[in-house]
Design a protein around this motif. Structure first.
Motif, PDB file in Angstrom:
ATOM      1  N   UNK A  68       0.814  -1.221   0.000  1.00 13.80           N
ATOM      2  CA  UNK A  68       0.000   0.000   0.000  1.00 13.80           C
ATOM      3  C   UNK A  68       0.843   1.265   0.000  1.00 13.80           C
ATOM      4  N   UNK A  69       2.179   1.123   0.037  1.00 19.95           N
ATOM      5  CA  UNK A  69       3.053   2.276  -0.113  1.00 19.95           C
ATOM      6  C   UNK A  69       3.800   2.225  -1.445  1.00 19.95           C
ATOM      7  N   UNK A  70       3.223   1.512  -2.405  1.00 15.53           N
ATOM      8  CA  UNK A  70       3.805   1.388  -3.740  1.00 15.53           C
ATOM      9  C   UNK A  70       2.961   2.193  -4.720  1.00 15.53           C
ATOM     10  N   UNK A  71       3.626   3.024  -5.506  1.00 14.89           N
ATOM     11  CA  UNK A  71       2.937   3.898  -6.448  1.00 14.89           C
ATOM     12  C   UNK A  71       3.613   3.801  -7.809  1.00 14.89           C
ATOM     13  N   UNK A  72       2.808   3.880  -8.875  1.00 12.26           N
ATOM     14  CA  UNK A  72       3.346   3.887 -10.231  1.00 12.26           C
ATOM     15  C   UNK A  72       2.810   5.137 -10.917  1.00 12.26           C
ATOM     16  N   UNK A  73       3.744   5.952 -11.422  1.00 15.55           N
ATOM     17  CA  UNK A  73       3.296   7.151 -12.133  1.00 15.55           C
ATOM     18  C   UNK A  73       4.333   7.590 -13.153  1.00 15.55           C
ATOM     19  N   UNK A  74       3.874   8.390 -14.099  1.00 14.39           N
ATOM     20  CA  UNK A  74       4.691   8.924 -15.182  1.00 14.39           C
ATOM     21  C   UNK A  74       5.360  10.210 -14.700  1.00 14.39           C
ATOM     22  N   UNK A  75       6.620  10.384 -15.044  1.00 14.94           N
ATOM     23  CA  UNK A  75       7.383  11.551 -14.591  1.00 14.94           C
ATOM     24  C   UNK A  75       6.709  12.871 -14.977  1.00 14.94           C
ATOM     25  N   UNK A  76       6.135  12.948 -16.167  1.00 18.30           N
ATOM     26  CA  UNK A  76       5.507  14.186 -16.632  1.00 18.30           C
ATOM     27  C   UNK A  76       4.241  14.528 -15.845  1.00 18.30           C
ATOM     28  N   UNK A  77       3.570  13.507 -15.315  1.00 15.60           N
ATOM     29  CA  UNK A  77       2.338  13.742 -14.561  1.00 15.60           C
ATOM     30  C   UNK A  77       2.608  14.165 -13.120  1.00 15.60           C
ATOM     31  N   UNK A  78       3.787  13.848 -12.623  1.00 16.35           N
ATOM     32  CA  UNK A  78       4.105  14.154 -11.234  1.00 16.35           C
ATOM     33  C   UNK A  78       3.448  13.138 -10.309  1.00 16.35           C
ATOM     34  N   UNK A  79       3.809  13.186  -9.045  1.00 17.33           N
ATOM     35  CA  UNK A  79       3.291  12.192  -8.104  1.00 17.33           C
ATOM     36  C   UNK A  79       1.814  12.404  -7.790  1.00 17.33           C
ATOM     37  N   UNK A  80       1.068  11.313  -7.608  1.00 20.32           N
ATOM     38  CA  UNK A  80      -0.339  11.444  -7.233  1.00 20.32           C
ATOM     39  C   UNK A  80      -0.475  11.921  -5.782  1.00 20.32           C
ATOM     40  N   UNK A  81      -1.632  12.422  -5.459  1.00 17.88           N
ATOM     41  CA  UNK A  81      -1.928  12.960  -4.128  1.00 17.88           C
ATOM     42  C   UNK A  81      -1.631  11.936  -3.020  1.00 17.88           C
ATOM     43  N   UNK A  82      -1.946  10.665  -3.272  1.00 15.33           N
ATOM     44  CA  UNK A  82      -1.736   9.624  -2.265  1.00 15.33           C
ATOM     45  C   UNK A  82      -0.251   9.449  -1.956  1.00 15.33           C
TER      46      UNK A  82
END
Length: 118
Positions: A68-82
């Protein structure tokens, strides 16, 4: 507390380990680190696993690092709120721990350094 003219402890001049995004100095001159362990997954995508740990010898403080502390995101989008909220939570826990932990870092013995160099 460091006073004028007092030598700066070596810890303060060390570069931070790979992935450390927050560091707090403990009472015992160890650190509590918040780490963003990134695994690249192609075209600017990455998986980020957030965790915190203390470098004090036999301290045992650890937080995070689970699914639950693992996140996947694209560098251009920036980190999600969570991700931002979890990182702030871990930084708060690391700071709280650092304010009370008296465990010291285990010193590096010169023999160990020589063995590692071989």
């Amino acid at each position: 507390m460091i006073y004028p003219g007092q030598p700066i402890p070596p810890l303060l001049g060390e570069p931070w380990p790979e992935g450390v995004v927050y560091r707090a100095l403990t009472v015992g001159w160890a650190t509590t680190d918040v780490v963003d362990d990134q695994t690249p997954e192609g075209d600017e995508w990455a998986t980020h696993v957030l965790s915190a740990r203390c470098t004090g010898h036999n301290c045992g403080f650890e937080a995070g690092g689970s699914d639950w502390q693992t996140f996947k995101f694209h560098a251009a989008d920036g980190p999600p709120r969570e991700y931002v909220a979890m990182r702030f939570q871990l930084q708060t826990e690391a700071q709280r721990h650092a304010e009370n932990c008296r465990a010291m870092r285990r010193p590096v013995v010169e023999e160990e350094n020589a063995s590692a160099a071989r």
